[in-house]
Design an enzyme around this catalytic site. Structure first.
Site, mmCIF file in Angstrom:
data_model
loop_
_atom_site.group_PDB
_atom_site.id
_atom_site.type_symbol
_atom_site.label_atom_id
_atom_site.label_comp_id
_atom_site.label_asym_id
_atom_site.label_seq_id
_atom_site.Cartn_x
_atom_site.Cartn_y
_atom_site.Cartn_z
ATOM 1 N N CYS A 104 0.853 -1.189 0.000
ATOM 2 C CA CYS A 104 0.000 0.000 0.000
ATOM 3 C C CYS A 104 0.886 1.235 0.000
ATOM 4 O O CYS A 104 1.517 1.549 1.009
ATOM 5 C CB CYS A 104 -0.930 0.002 1.201
ATOM 6 S SG CYS A 104 -1.990 1.450 1.185
ATOM 7 N N GLY A 105 0.927 1.938 -1.124
ATOM 8 C CA GLY A 105 1.796 3.100 -1.238
ATOM 9 C C GLY A 105 1.354 4.272 -0.394
ATOM 10 O O GLY A 105 2.179 4.950 0.218
ATOM 11 N N HIS A 106 0.044 4.536 -0.349
ATOM 12 C CA HIS A 106 -0.401 5.677 0.466
ATOM 13 C C HIS A 106 -0.064 5.430 1.929
ATOM 14 O O HIS A 106 0.284 6.362 2.671
ATOM 15 C CB HIS A 106 -1.901 5.927 0.272
ATOM 16 C CG HIS A 106 -2.791 5.289 1.280
ATOM 17 N ND1 HIS A 106 -3.272 3.997 1.150
ATOM 18 C CD2 HIS A 106 -3.284 5.738 2.463
ATOM 19 C CE1 HIS A 106 -4.016 3.696 2.194
ATOM 20 N NE2 HIS A 106 -4.051 4.734 3.009
ATOM 21 N N ASP A 269 -10.212 3.773 -3.457
ATOM 22 C CA ASP A 269 -9.066 4.546 -2.975
ATOM 23 C C ASP A 269 -9.304 6.019 -3.276
ATOM 24 O O ASP A 269 -9.542 6.399 -4.420
ATOM 25 C CB ASP A 269 -7.790 4.056 -3.657
ATOM 26 C CG ASP A 269 -6.527 4.543 -2.973
ATOM 27 O OD1 ASP A 269 -6.562 5.598 -2.312
ATOM 28 O OD2 ASP A 269 -5.481 3.876 -3.106
ATOM 29 N N GLY A 274 -0.716 4.539 -4.415
ATOM 30 C CA GLY A 274 0.739 4.466 -4.535
ATOM 31 C C GLY A 274 1.240 3.241 -5.254
ATOM 32 O O GLY A 274 2.102 3.327 -6.151
ATOM 33 N N SER A 275 0.712 2.057 -4.905
ATOM 34 C CA SER A 275 1.149 0.847 -5.606
ATOM 35 C C SER A 275 0.590 0.811 -7.022
ATOM 36 O O SER A 275 1.194 0.211 -7.921
ATOM 37 C CB SER A 275 0.729 -0.404 -4.828
ATOM 38 O OG SER A 275 -0.664 -0.415 -4.583
#
Length: 354
Positions: A104-106, A269, A274-275
């Site tokens: 999870c990028g965020h 989202d 991010g991903s």
């Protein structure tokens, strides 16, 4: 007029169930609920083993924090655990409305700030402009770079992804009720199907959110049924996480390109994902639409928030040609809370409305 109410005690609750203390943040509008205390020990020799253990034995923690009445169907969370990797400052298990994400990028952008501010990493030198936070995610080790003043975070955070690669391009999938649609499938710590919303008769910038969710979910289910996902490192990572609908603007441009990600159980989202940005950069690089170190901006059609991304170097993932992607974004704190359970509450473990 009465003065401010002070409550020096916890409300009545099951004494055998510790309160779950959390810090809440958001990145580009996408929430992150970080567990500080109250989660039982997550057992396992590796992070992926801990992920399996939590799914099998501690899923009530996820449900209590993600579901109503304490959360909502689009809530997102993180449980911090020890990592077996010597270079990691912390390990993390990601929570969503369906289960446990691989990346999870965020959340990484938010956890970079959190780790520095809460003393989970060594204090950087007094003149440092950035602090390094190595976060062990289920997909692998992700390096976050946190702008700082002393031991406090400030400004945006950036991270370097695990190797991101393309699994399939121009895959023709039969989507019930929508006909045959061409999609790309790429990995940025999680696997996503990518399709221009226009191919589904929608404008990603102006369509109703319910219509976007329905279309993306239909694509996800069709791809799951018609395409076998595999990952060279672990079967734990071999699943389609969701579908990202785009504006179709994949050729390099200085203007932002817009997308929306629908993942897990129709979870939306709020950030540019991010991903997803990682995987989309890998896809654009694979197609020759982007060069190394060319920065693109990605905008969420839900909130208008923006992440930037660029491929910083080539890499390998098994036999796949891959790239390491840098993603940048801004996270903010929103509050703290302690959540309790009363022993006679029939909805103690939460519920979701659909």
């Amino acid at each position: 007029m009465a003065g401010p109410l002070t409550v020096p005690w916890m409300p009545p609750h099951d004494p055998g169930t510790p309160a779950l203390s959390v810090v809440d943040m958001h990145t580009g509008g996408e929430p992150l609920r970080i567990v500080l205390a109250g989660c039982p020990e997550v057992v396992g020799p590796t992070l992926l083993a801990k992920r399996r253990y939590m799914r099998q034995h501690l899923d009530h923690v996820r449900r209590r924090l993600m579901f109503e009445p304490r959360g909502h169907r689009d809530m997102y969370g993180a449980v911090l655990v020890p990592s077996e990797l010597p270079d990691a400052h912390l390990g993390v298990l990601f929570l969503n409305n369906e289960g446990y994400s691989s990346m999870c990028g965020h959340a990484v952008l938010a956890l970079g700030r959190f780790a520095l501010d809460f003393g989970l990493v060594p204090a950087p030198p007094s003149d440092a402009q950035e602090a390094l936070v190595n976060i062990h995610c289920p997909c692998g080790l992700v390096a976050a770079f946190v702008e700082c003043e002393g031991c406090r975070s400030r400004g945006p955070v950036r991270f370097h992804s695990v190797p991101a690669f393309v699994l399939a391009t121009d895959f023709l999938v039969d989507v019930p009720g929508r006909g045959k649609v061409v999609v790309d499938i790429a990995y940025g710590g999680a696997f996503y199907a990518f399709v221009s919303a226009e191919k589904l008769g929608l404008d990603v910038c102006s369509a109703k959110m319910g219509d976007l969710v329905a279309a993306a979910s239909a694509v996800t289910e069709a791809v799951k049924a018609q395409f076998k996902i595999s990952h060279p490192d672990s079967e734990d990572l071999a699943f389609l996480y969701g579908t990202i609908l785009t504006d179709g603007k994949d050729t390099y441009n200085e203007e932002p390109t817009t997308n929306i990600c629908v993942f897990a159980d129709e979870q939306v989202d709020r950030s540019p994902t991010g991903s997803g940005v990682t995987a989309r950069i890998a896809l654009q690089y694979h197609k020759g639409l982007l060069e190394l170190n060319q920065t693109r901006a990605f905008k969420s059609s839900a909130t208008g928030s923006v992440f930037t991304g660029k491929a910083v170097r080539e890499a390998k993932c098994g036999d796949f040609k891959a790239v390491i992607v840098e993603v940048s974004g801004q996270a903010h704190y929103t509050g703290t809370a302690s959540f309790i359970v009363e022993d006679d509450d029939p909805l103690r473990d939460g519920f979701l409305l659909k």
